[in-house]
Design an enzyme around this catalytic site. Structure first.
Site, PDB file in Angstrom:
ATOM      1  N   ASP A 201      -6.119   6.625   0.543  1.00 45.81           N
ATOM      2  CA  ASP A 201      -4.799   6.886   0.697  1.00 45.81           C
ATOM      3  C   ASP A 201      -4.261   8.214   0.392  1.00 45.81           C
ATOM      4  OD1 ASP A 201      -2.406   4.968   0.990  1.00 45.81           O
ATOM      5  OD2 ASP A 201      -1.858   5.794  -0.972  1.00 45.81           O
ATOM      6  N   GLU A 264      -6.480   9.186   4.814  1.00 40.04           N
ATOM      7  CA  GLU A 264      -5.272   8.915   5.745  1.00 40.04           C
ATOM      8  C   GLU A 264      -4.592  10.317   5.542  1.00 40.04           C
ATOM      9  OE1 GLU A 264      -1.043   6.671   5.165  1.00 40.04           O
ATOM     10  OE2 GLU A 264      -1.943   7.434   3.338  1.00 40.04           O
TER      11      GLU A 264
HETATM   12  C1  NOJ Z   1       0.217   5.144   2.373  1.00 42.89           C
HETATM   13  C2  NOJ Z   1       0.052   3.808   2.394  1.00 42.89           C
HETATM   14  O1  NOJ Z   1      -0.432   3.371   3.774  1.00 42.89           O
HETATM   15  C3  NOJ Z   1       1.223   3.056   2.317  1.00 42.89           C
HETATM   16  O2  NOJ Z   1       1.291   1.606   2.730  1.00 42.89           O
HETATM   17  C4  NOJ Z   1       1.802   3.452   0.888  1.00 42.89           C
HETATM   18  O3  NOJ Z   1       3.281   2.811   0.704  1.00 42.89           O
HETATM   19  C5  NOJ Z   1       1.749   4.914   0.529  1.00 42.89           C
HETATM   20  N1  NOJ Z   1       0.448   5.419   1.072  1.00 42.89           N
HETATM   21  C6  NOJ Z   1       1.642   5.163  -0.840  1.00 42.89           C
HETATM   22  O4  NOJ Z   1       0.487   4.492  -1.526  1.00 42.89           O
END
Ligand code: NOJ
Length: 534
Positions: A201, A264
């Site tokens: 993440d 990500e």
């Molecule tokens: C990215 C995640 O995909 C999202 O759903 C989340 O709210 C944020 N990061 C915070 O962790």
């Protein structure tokens, strides 16, 4: 063709666990539910399932606020249920990839409870604490991604803590070696249990400017924009020293055989590709979200594909994503007809594809009024269209009550069209989007050129995108008509003729021979195997 790894050949499928399959009638999906649907995933033809967070969490951000990295939230099951899932997935040759959320914990994590207990607590420095600015306000101008300042004042200790997301999601201090060591152990814990890799993440957030300097204003910020767009995130994210941190994560991943590290990252292409690492010691797959933000025209797509393909470093492996739990659904972004062409694009481009659950049946955003919103972003900045509930609604399995998702009350409403748009119906219809996905996936598996061949742009003629995938064994031409009008004169490369392998229009005959020019119907895509004319 060079030998490829499973995460290069394969297809990833994201499951949002709350919404996939409920087995205990609480209206929320669970691990046994995913396990019950493994055969569906095998029949679809995907290779790896990435599951959004399943760890104990107060669910302020639906699991992206982790209170214990080495457990399972009772809502989803327990460690035994997890072990069963891994075992049964592996028995079917499916890989399981977990979501790793290292940038922040829940404020309910015991580490944070200790950290906020006092300035002297040994875990104080595990999080990011700063004195107030001289006027008593936040230490700098950084904004939360979910609206408002990214700093929350703690009256007991007289300092602010930093949270890039909700105030219930305090950021960890990755400059602290103890934090790094603890998080490395989390990765080992899951890999020892058989997990095949991680989607990390907000990996580009892990390091912040050491001096916490202000972010510069964003000249493009305007009315209707969320708070996070007020400033460019140049000091709060994407710092040069993040790469050493990621290399350490990769080192841990490489302690185990055959695991994958996915990051990500929402950054422009030139910044994104730095996450492969200077010597490929970074993420195996820095998620490429170009197709999510692209305007859907052939010239624009041709340009971004070429730019991305050229930017991926030598030895790095590309990847493509059409949707996820933070973005409007592809069928709603571009329409049902063009979603078929998008499926063909995703599964014929050079690079590992990632699918989002339900996109294979054309699930659309389900409108959810602000007063019914669950998503904290919608609640914090209402009415701007930021809410992510619409793309997180329950999977539409069949026409039974609640679409076969639950016998209870689903946590989010089902789409109005679930009795006609569902897996059971589409499995009976070869011409359905699901039928097309299954054929595309099978074709990608049977024609190695589609997963391992080179990419060569031929043209973006009007609104038709034409490209070649080539290997020593085979040459395949992909032609995608993104326009609502027929296109009759798409030239094949000189000296070749083709055989149609698959069209998005199910009534186009397979093996149809094409010579000279190719004709496409409105919104039709075709995959053509090319041979030299002799
Ligand atoms: C990215 C995640 O995909 C999202 O759903 C989340 O709210 C944020 N990061 C915070 O962790």
């Amino acid at each position: 063709m060079a030998q490829t790894q499973w995460w290069q050949r394969g297809i990833f499928y994201q499951v949002y666990p709350r919404s996939f399959q409920d087995t205990n009638d609480d209206g929320i999906g669970d691990l046994d539910g995913i396990r019950a649907r493994l055969d569906y995933l095998v029949a679809l033809g995907i290779d790896a399932v990435w599951i959004s967070p399943i760890f104990p969490s107060p669910m302020a951000d639906f699991g992206y606020d982790v209170a214990d990295y080495c457990g399972i939230d009772p809502m989803f099951g327990d460690l035994e249920a997890f072990d069963r899932l891994i075992e049964e997935a592996h028995a079917r040759r499916l890989k399981i990839v977990l979501d790793f959320v290292p940038n922040h914990t829940s404020d309910q994590h015991s580490w944070f409870a200790e950290s906020r207990a006092s300035r002297e607590n040994p875990r104080r420095d595990w999080y990011i604490w700063r004195d107030p600015a001289p006027d008593g306000g936040p230490p700098n101008n950084w904004m939360s991604n979910f609206g408002g300042p990214a700093w929350t004042y703690d009256p007991a200790s007289g300092q602010y803590y930093y949270h890039a997301f909700l105030n219930q999601q305090p950021d960890l201090n990755w400059r602290n070696p103890q934090v790094r060591a603890a998080m490395h152990d989390v990765l080992r814990f899951w890999m020892a249990r058989g997990v095949d890799g991680f989607r990390v993440d907000v990996i580009w957030h892990l390091m912040k400017d050491a001096d916490f300097r202000d972010n510069p204003p964003n000249p493009e910020y305007g009315p209707g924009d969320p708070d996070i767009r007020r400033f460019l995130q140049t000091r709060s994210t994407d710092q040069p020293d993040v790469h050493a941190i990621i290399a350490e994560l990769r080192g841990v991943i490489d302690e185990y055989e055959d695991r994958v590290l996915i990051g990500e990252i929402y950054l422009p292409i030139d910044r994104l590709v730095t996450y492969y690492g200077e010597n490929l010691e970074g993420a195996h797959l820095p998620f490429n979200f170009q197709l999510i933000h692209a305007s859907w025209s052939a010239p624009r797509l041709a340009e971004l594909i070429a730019d991305y393909d050229a930017a991926v470093p030598e030895g790095g492996w590309p990847n493509w994503v059409l949707g996820n739990h933070d973005q409007p659904r592809i069928a709603s972004r571009i329409g049902a007809r063009r979603a078929r062409v998008a499926a063909m694009l995703l599964l014929t481009l050079r690079g590992t594809p990632t699918m989002y659950y339900g996109d294979e049946i054309g699930m659309e955003n389900v409108p959810i009024a602000t007063e019914d919103a669950h998503d904290p972003w919608e609640k914090n900045e209402p009415g701007l269209g930021l809410g992510r509930d619409p793309e997180r609604t329950p999977m539409q399995w069949d026409a039974s009550p609640n679409a076969g998702f639950t016998n209870g009350r689903p946590w989010l409403p089902l789409a109005a069209d679930f009795t006609t748009r569902n897996v059971a119906v589409q499995l009976e219809q070869p011409a359905s989007l699901l039928g097309l996905y299954r054929e595309l996936i099978a074709l990608r598996r049977d024609h190695p050129v589609l997963h391992a061949g080179t990419y060569r742009k031929i043209t973006a003629l009007g609104d038709v995108l034409v490209f070649l995938r080539e290997s020593a064994e085979e040459c395949v031409l992909v032609a995608l008509n993104l326009a609502g009008t027929a296109q009759d004169d798409i030239p094949l490369p000189p000296g070749t003729y083709g055989r149609v392998l698959l069209s998005t229009e199910s009534d186009r005959p397979r093996q149809e021979r094409v010579e000279g020019h190719l004709s496409l119907r409105p919104n039709e895509g075709v995959i053509v195997s090319l041979d030299a004319r002799g």
